[in-house]
Write a protein that holds these residues in place. Structure first.
Motif, PDB file in Angstrom:
ATOM      1  N   SER A  46       5.078   3.572  22.719  1.00  0.00           N
ATOM      2  CA  SER A  46       3.768   4.105  22.353  1.00  0.00           C
ATOM      3  C   SER A  46       2.632   3.535  23.205  1.00  0.00           C
ATOM      4  CB  SER A  46       3.475   3.782  20.889  1.00  0.00           C
ATOM      5  OG  SER A  46       3.337   2.380  20.731  1.00  0.00           O
ATOM      6  N   GLY A  47       2.924   2.627  24.091  1.00  0.00           N
ATOM      7  CA  GLY A  47       1.882   1.969  24.878  1.00  0.00           C
ATOM      8  C   GLY A  47       1.539   0.591  24.348  1.00  0.00           C
ATOM      9  N   VAL A  48       1.723   0.380  23.058  1.00  0.00           N
ATOM     10  CA  VAL A  48       1.569  -0.915  22.413  1.00  0.00           C
ATOM     11  C   VAL A  48       2.605  -0.965  21.294  1.00  0.00           C
ATOM     12  CG1 VAL A  48      -0.185  -0.179  20.728  1.00  0.00           C
ATOM     13  CG2 VAL A  48      -0.100  -2.560  21.409  1.00  0.00           C
ATOM     14  N   LEU A  49       3.148  -2.129  21.038  1.00  0.00           N
ATOM     15  CA  LEU A  49       4.100  -2.263  19.940  1.00  0.00           C
ATOM     16  C   LEU A  49       3.357  -2.264  18.618  1.00  0.00           C
ATOM     17  CD1 LEU A  49       6.470  -4.998  21.397  1.00  0.00           C
ATOM     18  CD2 LEU A  49       6.839  -2.526  21.314  1.00  0.00           C
ATOM     19  N   GLY A  50       4.033  -1.840  17.572  1.00  0.00           N
ATOM     20  CA  GLY A  50       3.396  -1.837  16.265  1.00  0.00           C
ATOM     21  C   GLY A  50       4.367  -1.456  15.180  1.00  0.00           C
ATOM     22  N   GLY A  51       3.818  -1.191  14.008  1.00  0.00           N
ATOM     23  CA  GLY A  51       4.659  -0.807  12.897  1.00  0.00           C
ATOM     24  C   GLY A  51       3.865  -0.126  11.802  1.00  0.00           C
ATOM     25  N   PHE A  52       4.602   0.527  10.916  1.00  0.00           N
ATOM     26  CA  PHE A  52       4.045   1.126   9.717  1.00  0.00           C
ATOM     27  C   PHE A  52       4.610   0.395   8.513  1.00  0.00           C
ATOM     28  CE2 PHE A  52       3.663   4.674  12.706  1.00  0.00           C
ATOM     29  CZ  PHE A  52       2.381   5.123  12.430  1.00  0.00           C
ATOM     30  N   PHE A  53       3.737   0.046   7.576  1.00  0.00           N
ATOM     31  CA  PHE A  53       4.161  -0.603   6.341  1.00  0.00           C
ATOM     32  C   PHE A  53       3.867   0.322   5.169  1.00  0.00           C
ATOM     33  CE2 PHE A  53      -0.156  -1.926   7.285  1.00  0.00           C
ATOM     34  CZ  PHE A  53      -0.838  -1.778   6.079  1.00  0.00           C
ATOM     35  N   GLN A  54       4.746   0.288   4.167  1.00  0.00           N
ATOM     36  CA  GLN A  54       4.588   1.131   2.988  1.00  0.00           C
ATOM     37  C   GLN A  54       3.305   0.750   2.248  1.00  0.00           C
ATOM     38  OE1 GLN A  54       6.800   3.671   2.010  1.00  0.00           O
ATOM     39  NE2 GLN A  54       5.080   4.164   0.701  1.00  0.00           N
ATOM     40  N   SER A  55       2.446   1.746   1.995  1.00  0.00           N
ATOM     41  CA  SER A  55       1.176   1.508   1.316  1.00  0.00           C
ATOM     42  C   SER A  55       0.602   2.824   0.827  1.00  0.00           C
ATOM     43  CB  SER A  55       0.178   0.848   2.277  1.00  0.00           C
ATOM     44  OG  SER A  55      -1.088   0.702   1.669  1.00  0.00           O
ATOM     45  N   ASP A  56      -0.125   2.776  -0.268  1.00  0.00           N
ATOM     46  CA  ASP A  56      -0.843   3.954  -0.750  1.00  0.00           C
ATOM     47  C   ASP A  56      -2.184   4.118  -0.050  1.00  0.00           C
ATOM     48  OD1 ASP A  56       1.159   4.721  -2.513  1.00  0.00           O
ATOM     49  OD2 ASP A  56       0.354   3.499  -4.134  1.00  0.00           O
ATOM     50  N   LYS A  57      -2.604   3.129   0.709  1.00  0.00           N
ATOM     51  CA  LYS A  57      -3.875   3.176   1.431  1.00  0.00           C
ATOM     52  C   LYS A  57      -3.703   3.964   2.725  1.00  0.00           C
ATOM     53  CE  LYS A  57      -5.775  -0.672  -0.793  1.00  0.00           C
ATOM     54  NZ  LYS A  57      -6.763  -0.375  -1.725  1.00  0.00           N
ATOM     55  N   THR A  58      -4.832   4.362   3.326  1.00  0.00           N
ATOM     56  CA  THR A  58      -4.809   5.049   4.614  1.00  0.00           C
ATOM     57  C   THR A  58      -5.848   4.426   5.542  1.00  0.00           C
ATOM     58  OG1 THR A  58      -6.439   6.709   3.944  1.00  0.00           O
ATOM     59  CG2 THR A  58      -4.116   7.247   3.569  1.00  0.00           C
ATOM     60  N   SER A  59      -5.656   4.647   6.817  1.00  0.00           N
ATOM     61  CA  SER A  59      -6.590   4.196   7.836  1.00  0.00           C
ATOM     62  C   SER A  59      -7.406   5.405   8.286  1.00  0.00           C
ATOM     63  CB  SER A  59      -5.824   3.594   9.012  1.00  0.00           C
ATOM     64  OG  SER A  59      -6.705   3.165  10.015  1.00  0.00           O
ATOM     65  N   ASN A  60      -8.703   5.381   7.972  1.00  0.00           N
ATOM     66  CA  ASN A  60      -9.552   6.537   8.230  1.00  0.00           C
ATOM     67  C   ASN A  60     -10.945   6.056   8.594  1.00  0.00           C
ATOM     68  OD1 ASN A  60     -11.288   8.926   7.593  1.00  0.00           O
ATOM     69  ND2 ASN A  60      -9.296   9.793   7.039  1.00  0.00           N
ATOM     70  N   THR A  61     -11.563   6.680   9.587  1.00  0.00           N
ATOM     71  CA  THR A  61     -12.902   6.247   9.997  1.00  0.00           C
ATOM     72  C   THR A  61     -13.930   6.462   8.894  1.00  0.00           C
ATOM     73  OG1 THR A  61     -13.368   8.378  11.062  1.00  0.00           O
ATOM     74  CG2 THR A  61     -12.444   6.628  12.444  1.00  0.00           C
ATOM     75  N   ASP A  62     -13.675   7.385   7.975  1.00  0.00           N
ATOM     76  CA  ASP A  62     -14.607   7.602   6.863  1.00  0.00           C
ATOM     77  C   ASP A  62     -14.746   6.367   5.978  1.00  0.00           C
ATOM     78  OD1 ASP A  62     -15.013  10.195   7.730  1.00  0.00           O
ATOM     79  OD2 ASP A  62     -13.608  11.071   6.292  1.00  0.00           O
ATOM     80  N   ASN A  63     -13.695   5.522   5.937  1.00  0.00           N
ATOM     81  CA  ASN A  63     -13.793   4.301   5.137  1.00  0.00           C
ATOM     82  C   ASN A  63     -13.915   3.061   6.019  1.00  0.00           C
ATOM     83  OD1 ASN A  63     -11.131   3.809   5.953  1.00  0.00           O
ATOM     84  ND2 ASN A  63     -10.259   4.586   4.045  1.00  0.00           N
ATOM     85  N   GLY A  64     -14.316   3.258   7.270  1.00  0.00           N
ATOM     86  CA  GLY A  64     -14.624   2.140   8.158  1.00  0.00           C
ATOM     87  C   GLY A  64     -13.466   1.590   8.963  1.00  0.00           C
ATOM     88  N   ALA A  65     -12.320   2.256   8.963  1.00  0.00           N
ATOM     89  CA  ALA A  65     -11.159   1.771   9.707  1.00  0.00           C
ATOM     90  C   ALA A  65     -11.350   1.949  11.206  1.00  0.00           C
ATOM     91  CB  ALA A  65      -9.905   2.515   9.263  1.00  0.00           C
ATOM     92  N   ALA A  66     -10.663   1.130  11.961  1.00  0.00           N
ATOM     93  CA  ALA A  66     -10.638   1.291  13.410  1.00  0.00           C
ATOM     94  C   ALA A  66      -9.901   2.582  13.743  1.00  0.00           C
ATOM     95  CB  ALA A  66      -9.926   0.109  14.056  1.00  0.00           C
ATOM     96  N   LEU A  67     -10.263   3.202  14.839  1.00  0.00           N
ATOM     97  CA  LEU A  67      -9.646   4.450  15.262  1.00  0.00           C
ATOM     98  C   LEU A  67      -8.656   4.172  16.388  1.00  0.00           C
ATOM     99  CD1 LEU A  67      -9.568   7.575  15.063  1.00  0.00           C
ATOM    100  CD2 LEU A  67     -11.360   7.591  16.823  1.00  0.00           C
ATOM    101  N   VAL A  68      -7.401   4.539  16.177  1.00  0.00           N
ATOM    102  CA  VAL A  68      -6.393   4.455  17.221  1.00  0.00           C
ATOM    103  C   VAL A  68      -6.502   5.732  18.046  1.00  0.00           C
ATOM    104  CG1 VAL A  68      -3.913   4.351  17.700  1.00  0.00           C
ATOM    105  CG2 VAL A  68      -4.879   3.059  15.779  1.00  0.00           C
TER     106      VAL A  68
END
Length: 118
Positions: A46-68
């Motif tokens: 993907s260009g950088v290593l990473g992972g996904f963890f099980q969660s009910d939360k989401t990463s979204n700019t509407d709630n202030g998350a960083a944008l990949v």
């Protein structure tokens, strides 16, 4: 992989449905996954290593998350692939200084963007 002092080394994102998220990123972006138990999947190619963890939360700019932001040499083709794989377009293709991009929501609800310099 060589490590570089103070460079981004790893990225972790939440996933409501790991199976759907893995299938989506495999299909659209050709990412590879390694499962570490039922609640975590690491990604590569993907260009950088990473992972996904099980969660009910989401990463979204509407709630202030960083944008990949991912890169594409063919923005329209990538947008079509995102939609075909079940992603939702949050912001259609638009121009900005240096290129064009769009934002999408992947099956687990995370917002990402794709940009191109052409």
């Amino acid at each position: 992989m060589q490590q570089h002092h103070h460079h981004v080394n790893y990225l972790e994102l939440p996933a409501r449905n790991l199976a759907q998220t893995k299938a989506f990123f495999s299909q659209v972006f050709a990412w590879h996954f390694t499962d570490y138990g039922p609640d975590y999947a690491a990604f590569s190619n993907s260009g950088v290593l990473g992972g996904f963890f099980q969660s009910d939360k989401t990463s979204n700019t509407d709630n202030g998350a960083a944008l990949v932001v991912l890169y594409s040499s063919d923005l329209e083709q990538t947008l079509a692939a995102v939609e075909t794989a079940g992603g939702k377009i949050k912001q259609a293709i638009f121009s900005f200084p240096g290129g064009r991009r769009f934002h999408f929501i992947e099956p687990s609800g995370n917002e990402l963007a794709v940009w191109s310099d052409n």
